[in-house]
Scaffold this motif. Structure first.
Motif, PDB file in Angstrom:
ATOM      1  N   GLU A  45      -2.707  -1.915  17.305  1.00 60.81           N
ATOM      2  CA  GLU A  45      -2.142  -3.194  16.882  1.00 60.81           C
ATOM      3  C   GLU A  45      -2.557  -3.537  15.457  1.00 60.81           C
ATOM      4  N   SER A  46      -3.838  -3.382  15.149  1.00 56.62           N
ATOM      5  CA  SER A  46      -4.305  -3.725  13.798  1.00 56.62           C
ATOM      6  C   SER A  46      -3.662  -2.816  12.757  1.00 56.62           C
ATOM      7  N   LYS A  47      -3.401  -1.560  13.128  1.00 59.17           N
ATOM      8  CA  LYS A  47      -2.858  -0.613  12.140  1.00 59.17           C
ATOM      9  C   LYS A  47      -1.385  -0.877  11.820  1.00 59.17           C
ATOM     10  N   LYS A  48      -0.737  -1.713  12.616  1.00 58.70           N
ATOM     11  CA  LYS A  48       0.632  -2.108  12.279  1.00 58.70           C
ATOM     12  C   LYS A  48       0.667  -2.998  11.038  1.00 58.70           C
ATOM     13  N   VAL A  49      -0.405  -3.762  10.839  1.00 59.71           N
ATOM     14  CA  VAL A  49      -0.454  -4.679   9.692  1.00 59.71           C
ATOM     15  C   VAL A  49      -1.502  -4.267   8.660  1.00 59.71           C
ATOM     16  N   TYR A  50      -2.405  -3.357   9.043  1.00 58.78           N
ATOM     17  CA  TYR A  50      -3.495  -2.936   8.159  1.00 58.78           C
ATOM     18  C   TYR A  50      -3.756  -1.459   8.440  1.00 58.78           C
ATOM     19  N   PRO A  51      -3.213  -0.558   7.613  1.00 66.16           N
ATOM     20  CA  PRO A  51      -3.127   0.862   7.968  1.00 66.16           C
ATOM     21  C   PRO A  51      -4.399   1.671   7.712  1.00 66.16           C
ATOM     22  N   PHE A  52      -5.531   1.137   8.169  1.00 66.37           N
ATOM     23  CA  PHE A  52      -6.803   1.815   7.949  1.00 66.37           C
ATOM     24  C   PHE A  52      -7.630   1.789   9.236  1.00 66.37           C
ATOM     25  N   ASP A  53      -8.381   2.864   9.459  1.00 64.22           N
ATOM     26  CA  ASP A  53      -9.370   2.895  10.541  1.00 64.22           C
ATOM     27  C   ASP A  53     -10.683   2.343   9.994  1.00 64.22           C
ATOM     28  N   PHE A  54     -11.295   1.439  10.739  1.00 60.05           N
ATOM     29  CA  PHE A  54     -12.531   0.807  10.285  1.00 60.05           C
ATOM     30  C   PHE A  54     -13.353   0.370  11.484  1.00 60.05           C
ATOM     31  N   VAL A  55     -14.619   0.095  11.236  1.00 62.25           N
ATOM     32  CA  VAL A  55     -15.491  -0.607  12.177  1.00 62.25           C
ATOM     33  C   VAL A  55     -16.148  -1.747  11.414  1.00 62.25           C
ATOM     34  N   LEU A  56     -15.979  -2.965  11.897  1.00 64.66           N
ATOM     35  CA  LEU A  56     -16.601  -4.151  11.313  1.00 64.66           C
ATOM     36  C   LEU A  56     -17.679  -4.649  12.266  1.00 64.66           C
ATOM     37  N   TYR A 110       0.852  -1.186   0.000  1.00 65.13           N
ATOM     38  CA  TYR A 110       0.000   0.000   0.000  1.00 65.13           C
ATOM     39  C   TYR A 110       0.890   1.239   0.000  1.00 65.13           C
ATOM     40  N   ASN A 111       0.739   2.043  -1.013  1.00 62.75           N
ATOM     41  CA  ASN A 111       1.560   3.258  -1.174  1.00 62.75           C
ATOM     42  C   ASN A 111       3.055   2.960  -1.053  1.00 62.75           C
ATOM     43  N   GLY A 112       3.462   1.838  -1.669  1.00 58.59           N
ATOM     44  CA  GLY A 112       4.872   1.496  -1.711  1.00 58.59           C
ATOM     45  C   GLY A 112       5.415   0.795  -0.487  1.00 58.59           C
ATOM     46  N   THR A 113       4.596   0.624   0.558  1.00 55.71           N
ATOM     47  CA  THR A 113       5.024  -0.056   1.783  1.00 55.71           C
ATOM     48  C   THR A 113       4.401  -1.441   1.843  1.00 55.71           C
ATOM     49  N   ASP A 114       5.219  -2.443   2.206  1.00 57.76           N
ATOM     50  CA  ASP A 114       4.720  -3.810   2.352  1.00 57.76           C
ATOM     51  C   ASP A 114       4.218  -4.039   3.776  1.00 57.76           C
ATOM     52  N   TYR A 115       3.035  -4.648   3.879  1.00 55.21           N
ATOM     53  CA  TYR A 115       2.444  -4.970   5.179  1.00 55.21           C
ATOM     54  C   TYR A 115       2.261  -6.481   5.269  1.00 55.21           C
ATOM     55  N   PRO A 116       2.886  -7.133   6.247  1.00 47.63           N
ATOM     56  CA  PRO A 116       2.715  -8.579   6.388  1.00 47.63           C
ATOM     57  C   PRO A 116       1.290  -8.913   6.824  1.00 47.63           C
ATOM     58  N   MET A 117       0.729  -9.955   6.227  1.00 48.35           N
ATOM     59  CA  MET A 117      -0.625 -10.361   6.600  1.00 48.35           C
ATOM     60  C   MET A 117      -0.782 -11.844   6.366  1.00 48.35           C
ATOM     61  N   GLY A 118      -1.267 -12.555   7.381  1.00 45.42           N
ATOM     62  CA  GLY A 118      -1.462 -13.990   7.278  1.00 45.42           C
ATOM     63  C   GLY A 118      -2.713 -14.345   6.498  1.00 45.42           C
ATOM     64  N   GLN A 119      -2.853 -15.626   6.252  1.00 47.28           N
ATOM     65  CA  GLN A 119      -4.021 -16.135   5.536  1.00 47.28           C
ATOM     66  C   GLN A 119      -5.307 -15.724   6.240  1.00 47.28           C
ATOM     67  N   HIS A 120      -6.252 -15.221   5.482  1.00 53.79           N
ATOM     68  CA  HIS A 120      -7.599 -14.884   5.948  1.00 53.79           C
ATOM     69  C   HIS A 120      -7.652 -13.716   6.941  1.00 53.79           C
ATOM     70  N   GLY A 121      -6.538 -13.005   7.146  1.00 60.80           N
ATOM     71  CA  GLY A 121      -6.579 -11.811   7.981  1.00 60.80           C
ATOM     72  C   GLY A 121      -6.632 -12.085   9.470  1.00 60.80           C
ATOM     73  N   PHE A 122      -6.909 -11.019  10.239  1.00 56.78           N
ATOM     74  CA  PHE A 122      -6.802 -11.101  11.703  1.00 56.78           C
ATOM     75  C   PHE A 122      -8.142 -11.144  12.436  1.00 56.78           C
ATOM     76  N   ALA A 123      -9.254 -10.849  11.764  1.00 63.68           N
ATOM     77  CA  ALA A 123     -10.534 -10.765  12.484  1.00 63.68           C
ATOM     78  C   ALA A 123     -10.897 -12.088  13.156  1.00 63.68           C
TER      79      ALA A 123
END
Length: 294
Positions: free
Chosen positions: A101-112, A64-77
């Motif tokens: 913590e979530s923004k370290k691997v997924y740089p977005f604010d959200f509500v699920l 995202y925007n040139g930065t790599d973010y590690p993420m496992g299979q199927h995400g963290f939820a």
């Protein structure tokens, strides 16, 4: 583990706060449990929610925007504790919000928010994803419910079948690359059906999940040896669908997805990923599917 149970005359349904995961559908009329009970000998989950990604990213990260973010299979939820936001006699809503913590691997604010709503013999699973950030966010989201096979005594896995919408003659699917866990997108296989039906085979998942693209599956059911459905999943308007089991396990997952894993070799920005959902700041993505008990 905190759970919530909703009931009516026909069904008793339990959802865990951990992962907002459906963990039981007990069919009172037929005296049987329909959701896989997470036997770790095969698979220690019931029906995980896949967010913010379905499947794997090629190389184990997204860009995202040139930065790599590690993420496992199927995400963290699926491995995160949700808070119970609301409940009633026939529904419960669980909520997950972005944090440091979530923004370290997924740089977005959200509500699920995930709601399970019971109406007669039908359980509706509703997803609301709100982008609370000031920039566009990117994600995929999917369901992964596992349903028991061999629900009748003295029957075998191969006595049961999958059945699809009436008139379906064949379905096309891709498989996953064993090394990367991503899709071999340029090699398409066909699932040939007889009367819209496909008999389960013990070796059909030897190469992992079958991945169906192009909105082919809007209804799929598991049927008893006599040909009658006992549980179905209806997912109108979903672009992707997975069918999976651990080889030799007595369950089958029927998985409605909005987006899926990367194709093998994809190394572009997440915004360029095929099937990605792009959600503008302040907007909400809504989707639902139904589990129907017969």
């Amino acid at each position: 583990m905190a759970t919530c149970t909703i009931k009516n005359e026909r069904l008793s349904v339990t959802i865990a706060a951990h992962g907002a995961e459906l963990s039981s559908i007990y069919d009172k009329a037929n005296d049987r449990e329909l959701v896989w009970q997470a036997d770790p000998a095969f698979w220690n989950r019931h029906a995980p929610v896949l967010f913010p990604n379905v499947g794997k990213y090629y190389g184990g990260h997204f860009t995202y925007n040139g930065t790599d973010y590690p993420m496992g299979q199927h995400g963290f939820a699926r491995d995160t504790e949700f808070e119970q936001a609301a409940s009633g006699e026939n529904f419960v809503t669980y909520r997950l919000c972005a944090d440091e913590e979530s923004k370290k691997v997924y740089p977005f604010d959200f509500v699920l928010e995930i709601t399970h709503r019971l109406n007669g013999n039908r359980l509706t699973v509703e997803w609301n994803v709100k982008n609370t950030d000031n920039k566009e966010m990117y994600f995929t989201i999917g369901g992964h419910p596992a349903f028991n096979v061999n629900v009748l005594p003295d029957t075998d896995f191969e006595d049961y079948s999958l059945v699809f919408k009436e008139g379906t003659e064949k379905l096309s699917y891709v498989l996953l690359d064993a090394e990367s866990g991503t899709a071999i997108g340029d090699k398409v296989y066909e699932l040939e059906l007889t009367d819209s039906k496909y008999a389960l085979k013990k070796d059909m998942f030897d190469k992992d999940a079958l991945v169906f693209d192009g909105g082919q599956i809007e209804w799929a059911a598991l049927v008893l040896p006599d040909g009658k459905p006992y549980i179905a999943l209806e997912s109108k308007g979903f672009p992707n669908f997975g069918i999976w089991s651990k080889p030799g396990a007595p369950y089958v997952c029927l998985e409605p997805w909005c987006g899926r894993c990367d194709n093998k070799g994809f190394e572009g920005e997440i915004s360029e990923k095929p099937g990605i959902i792009a959600l503008k700041a302040g907007e909400t993505f809504k989707k639902s599917y139904d589990i129907i008990v017969y």
